[in-house]
Scaffold this motif. Sequence first.
Motif, PDB file in Angstrom:
ATOM      1  N   ALA A  10      -6.055   4.324 -28.624  1.00  0.00           N
ATOM      2  CA  ALA A  10      -5.282   3.249 -29.252  1.00  0.00           C
ATOM      3  C   ALA A  10      -6.080   1.951 -29.276  1.00  0.00           C
ATOM      4  CB  ALA A  10      -3.957   3.059 -28.514  1.00  0.00           C
ATOM      5  N   GLY A  15      -4.741   3.619 -34.163  1.00  0.00           N
ATOM      6  CA  GLY A  15      -3.994   3.885 -32.927  1.00  0.00           C
ATOM      7  C   GLY A  15      -3.010   2.770 -32.589  1.00  0.00           C
ATOM      8  N   SER A  35     -11.763   1.797 -22.769  1.00  0.00           N
ATOM      9  CA  SER A  35     -12.510   0.776 -22.040  1.00  0.00           C
ATOM     10  C   SER A  35     -11.980  -0.654 -22.093  1.00  0.00           C
ATOM     11  CB  SER A  35     -13.949   0.752 -22.578  1.00  0.00           C
ATOM     12  OG  SER A  35     -13.923   0.479 -23.957  1.00  0.00           O
ATOM     13  N   ASP A  36     -11.269  -1.029 -23.094  1.00  0.00           N
ATOM     14  CA  ASP A  36     -10.985  -2.447 -23.312  1.00  0.00           C
ATOM     15  C   ASP A  36      -9.613  -2.809 -22.727  1.00  0.00           C
ATOM     16  OD1 ASP A  36     -10.401  -4.939 -24.267  1.00  0.00           O
ATOM     17  OD2 ASP A  36     -10.960  -4.523 -26.342  1.00  0.00           O
ATOM     18  N   MET A  59      -8.133   5.229 -20.025  1.00  0.00           N
ATOM     19  CA  MET A  59      -8.438   6.615 -19.660  1.00  0.00           C
ATOM     20  C   MET A  59      -9.584   7.113 -20.538  1.00  0.00           C
ATOM     21  SD  MET A  59      -5.997   9.847 -20.392  1.00  0.00           S
ATOM     22  CE  MET A  59      -6.775  10.285 -21.945  1.00  0.00           C
ATOM     23  N   MET A 111     -14.995  15.198 -28.036  1.00  0.00           N
ATOM     24  CA  MET A 111     -14.047  14.213 -28.571  1.00  0.00           C
ATOM     25  C   MET A 111     -13.315  14.758 -29.787  1.00  0.00           C
ATOM     26  SD  MET A 111     -16.370  10.817 -28.268  1.00  0.00           S
ATOM     27  CE  MET A 111     -15.104   9.659 -28.757  1.00  0.00           C
ATOM     28  N   THR A 138      -5.689  12.437 -36.167  1.00  0.00           N
ATOM     29  CA  THR A 138      -6.388  11.583 -37.140  1.00  0.00           C
ATOM     30  C   THR A 138      -7.788  12.145 -37.322  1.00  0.00           C
ATOM     31  OG1 THR A 138      -5.206   9.685 -36.243  1.00  0.00           O
ATOM     32  CG2 THR A 138      -7.040   9.223 -37.714  1.00  0.00           C
ATOM     33  N   ARG A 160     -12.257  20.611 -35.602  1.00  0.00           N
ATOM     34  CA  ARG A 160     -10.913  20.029 -35.388  1.00  0.00           C
ATOM     35  C   ARG A 160      -9.952  20.558 -36.455  1.00  0.00           C
ATOM     36  NH1 ARG A 160      -9.921  13.610 -34.871  1.00  0.00           N
ATOM     37  NH2 ARG A 160     -10.859  14.115 -32.889  1.00  0.00           N
ATOM     38  N   LYS A 195     -17.161  -2.482 -34.678  1.00  0.00           N
ATOM     39  CA  LYS A 195     -18.214  -2.444 -33.653  1.00  0.00           C
ATOM     40  C   LYS A 195     -19.427  -1.663 -34.148  1.00  0.00           C
ATOM     41  CE  LYS A 195     -15.300  -3.318 -29.689  1.00  0.00           C
ATOM     42  NZ  LYS A 195     -14.367  -2.735 -28.752  1.00  0.00           N
TER      43      LYS A 195
HETATM   44  N1  LIG Z   1     -12.442   3.405 -38.779  1.00  0.00           N
HETATM   45  C1  LIG Z   1     -12.795   4.094 -39.854  1.00  0.00           C
HETATM   46  O1  LIG Z   1     -13.395   3.572 -40.805  1.00  0.00           O
HETATM   47  C2  LIG Z   1     -12.448   5.559 -39.931  1.00  0.00           C
HETATM   48  C3  LIG Z   1     -12.821   6.295 -41.069  1.00  0.00           C
HETATM   49  C4  LIG Z   1     -12.493   7.637 -41.155  1.00  0.00           C
HETATM   50  C5  LIG Z   1     -11.785   8.238 -40.120  1.00  0.00           C
HETATM   51  N2  LIG Z   1     -11.429   7.518 -39.019  1.00  0.00           N
HETATM   52  C6  LIG Z   1     -10.698   8.193 -37.930  1.00  0.00           C
HETATM   53  O2  LIG Z   1      -9.728   7.314 -37.383  1.00  0.00           O
HETATM   54  C7  LIG Z   1      -9.598   7.555 -35.979  1.00  0.00           C
HETATM   55  C8  LIG Z   1      -9.803   6.290 -35.210  1.00  0.00           C
HETATM   56  O3  LIG Z   1      -8.997   5.265 -35.732  1.00  0.00           O
HETATM   57  P1  LIG Z   1      -9.584   3.792 -35.888  1.00  0.00           P
HETATM   58  O4  LIG Z   1     -10.960   3.858 -36.426  1.00  0.00           O
HETATM   59  O5  LIG Z   1      -8.582   2.974 -36.612  1.00  0.00           O
HETATM   60  O6  LIG Z   1      -9.750   3.322 -34.380  1.00  0.00           O
HETATM   61  P2  LIG Z   1      -8.710   2.618 -33.383  1.00  0.00           P
HETATM   62  O7  LIG Z   1      -7.405   3.276 -33.435  1.00  0.00           O
HETATM   63  O8  LIG Z   1      -8.775   1.147 -33.545  1.00  0.00           O
HETATM   64  O9  LIG Z   1      -9.416   2.943 -31.990  1.00  0.00           O
HETATM   65  C9  LIG Z   1      -9.678   4.225 -31.516  1.00  0.00           C
HETATM   66  C10 LIG Z   1      -9.891   4.059 -30.043  1.00  0.00           C
HETATM   67  O10 LIG Z   1     -10.274   5.303 -29.473  1.00  0.00           O
HETATM   68  C11 LIG Z   1     -10.773   4.984 -28.206  1.00  0.00           C
HETATM   69  N3  LIG Z   1     -11.634   5.996 -27.661  1.00  0.00           N
HETATM   70  C12 LIG Z   1     -12.868   6.373 -28.072  1.00  0.00           C
HETATM   71  N4  LIG Z   1     -13.367   7.297 -27.241  1.00  0.00           N
HETATM   72  C13 LIG Z   1     -12.447   7.489 -26.281  1.00  0.00           C
HETATM   73  C14 LIG Z   1     -12.392   8.292 -25.136  1.00  0.00           C
HETATM   74  N5  LIG Z   1     -13.403   9.097 -24.790  1.00  0.00           N
HETATM   75  N6  LIG Z   1     -11.284   8.254 -24.359  1.00  0.00           N
HETATM   76  C15 LIG Z   1     -10.248   7.442 -24.681  1.00  0.00           C
HETATM   77  N7  LIG Z   1     -10.253   6.634 -25.752  1.00  0.00           N
HETATM   78  C16 LIG Z   1     -11.340   6.655 -26.542  1.00  0.00           C
HETATM   79  C17 LIG Z   1     -11.553   3.688 -28.360  1.00  0.00           C
HETATM   80  O11 LIG Z   1     -11.260   2.916 -27.224  1.00  0.00           O
HETATM   81  P3  LIG Z   1     -12.255   1.790 -26.645  1.00  0.00           P
HETATM   82  O12 LIG Z   1     -12.428   0.810 -27.767  1.00  0.00           O
HETATM   83  O13 LIG Z   1     -11.491   1.248 -25.494  1.00  0.00           O
HETATM   84  O14 LIG Z   1     -13.544   2.465 -26.276  1.00  0.00           O
HETATM   85  C18 LIG Z   1     -11.013   3.102 -29.661  1.00  0.00           C
HETATM   86  O15 LIG Z   1     -10.545   1.806 -29.485  1.00  0.00           O
HETATM   87  C19 LIG Z   1     -10.621   8.617 -35.644  1.00  0.00           C
HETATM   88  O16 LIG Z   1     -10.013   9.878 -35.598  1.00  0.00           O
HETATM   89  C20 LIG Z   1     -11.619   8.569 -36.783  1.00  0.00           C
HETATM   90  O17 LIG Z   1     -12.241   9.803 -37.010  1.00  0.00           O
HETATM   91  C21 LIG Z   1     -11.738   6.184 -38.894  1.00  0.00           C
END
Ligand SMILES: NC(=O)c1ccc[n+]([C@@H]2O[C@H](COP(=O)([O-])OP(=O)(O)OC[C@H]3O[C@@H](n4cnc5c(N)ncnc54)[C@H](OP(=O)(O)O)[C@@H]3O)[C@@H](O)[C@H]2O)c1
Length: 261
Positions: A10, A15, A35-36, A59, A111, A138, A160, A195
């Motif tokens: 999240a 998230g 981490s954050d 976690m 992951m 996702t 996945r 990031k």
């Molecule tokens: N952003 C994009 O452009 C994009 C494009 C295509 C698909 N997606 C998909 O969207 C999903 C992510 O959504 P989002 O990009 O909007 O990100 P988000 O929801 O803002 O953040 C996802 C969070 O996952 C956490 N995370 C990473 N590794 C982890 C671990 N080992 N254990 C626990 N938490 C962990 C990170 O936490 P920390 O920050 O605390 O490390 C990160 O903040 C992913 O499935 C990705 O494949 C994203």
Amino acid sequence: MQNICLIIGAGAGVGGNVAKVFANDGYHVYLTRRSDESGLKKLIDTINASGGKASGKLMNAIKDNTIEDLIHEVEKDLGPISVVVYNLGAQIGNKKLEDLTLKQFDLGLKMGTVGIFRLSKILFPYMVKRGGGTLIATSSTASVRGNRGQHSHAAAMGARRMLCQTLNDEFSIKGIHIVHAIIDGAVDAPDTLGKMLGPEAYEKLRKEVGLEKDGLILPEKIAESYLYLTKQHRSAWTHEIDFRAFSDQPWWNTATDNYNF
Ligand SMILES: NC(=O)c1ccc[n+]([C@@H]2O[C@H](COP(=O)([O-])OP(=O)(O)OC[C@H]3O[C@@H](n4cnc5c(N)ncnc54)[C@H](OP(=O)(O)O)[C@@H]3O)[C@@H](O)[C@H]2O)c1
């Protein structure tokens, strides 16, 4: 009994917005990220201050027993998890094979896919006993298309997708709705895309195609669709969905020669 929505991964993008939208719909949302701590607290405080119910903890989901312990803990201390959003990506940027280590490849699988396996093993027996529940994973373009430099990401996300299909085959009939959600494009997500690109390139991208131009997918809009998916009638469940901005080419049409190597 309150409905619980558990979010693994999240950040401030998908998230965190799932958390806000589901809390607004009456769920108690339980948020985890790696981490954050202040980012997590900010999200939880914002939701609680606006009348929702939120809690959570840091976690690292790839560590042994974290996901397993989390599910037992939430089920025991908070209540039945009716929706889980597995939101971890596995993106490490484009890498040639020679620059990709076995450790990185393995991390991608942990992951991308192993986490969903671990989650399902523990959570589904609870859900089956109750006769229902929803898992939304996702996912990304890489789940349906291998691309230059994406050895690790595509292998992890493709696996996945296949795992979600297979889980569907066994658990749909037992009342569990599993959705593989393909995000086919960049999301306006500061904690991941932001990031990865760095602040300057991220703001440039937002100005050039995002913001009022709507060429970056808005995470709150994805979250609204996720909520809708949980309300579908079982006679017409969606098992796979894709999201892309109106101005983007779909994954099956995009040229692959626009990479740097
Ligand atoms: N952003 C994009 O452009 C994009 C494009 C295509 C698909 N997606 C998909 O969207 C999903 C992510 O959504 P989002 O990009 O909007 O990100 P988000 O929801 O803002 O953040 C996802 C969070 O996952 C956490 N995370 C990473 N590794 C982890 C671990 N080992 N254990 C626990 N938490 C962990 C990170 O936490 P920390 O920050 O605390 O490390 C990160 O903040 C992913 O499935 C990705 O494949 C994203």
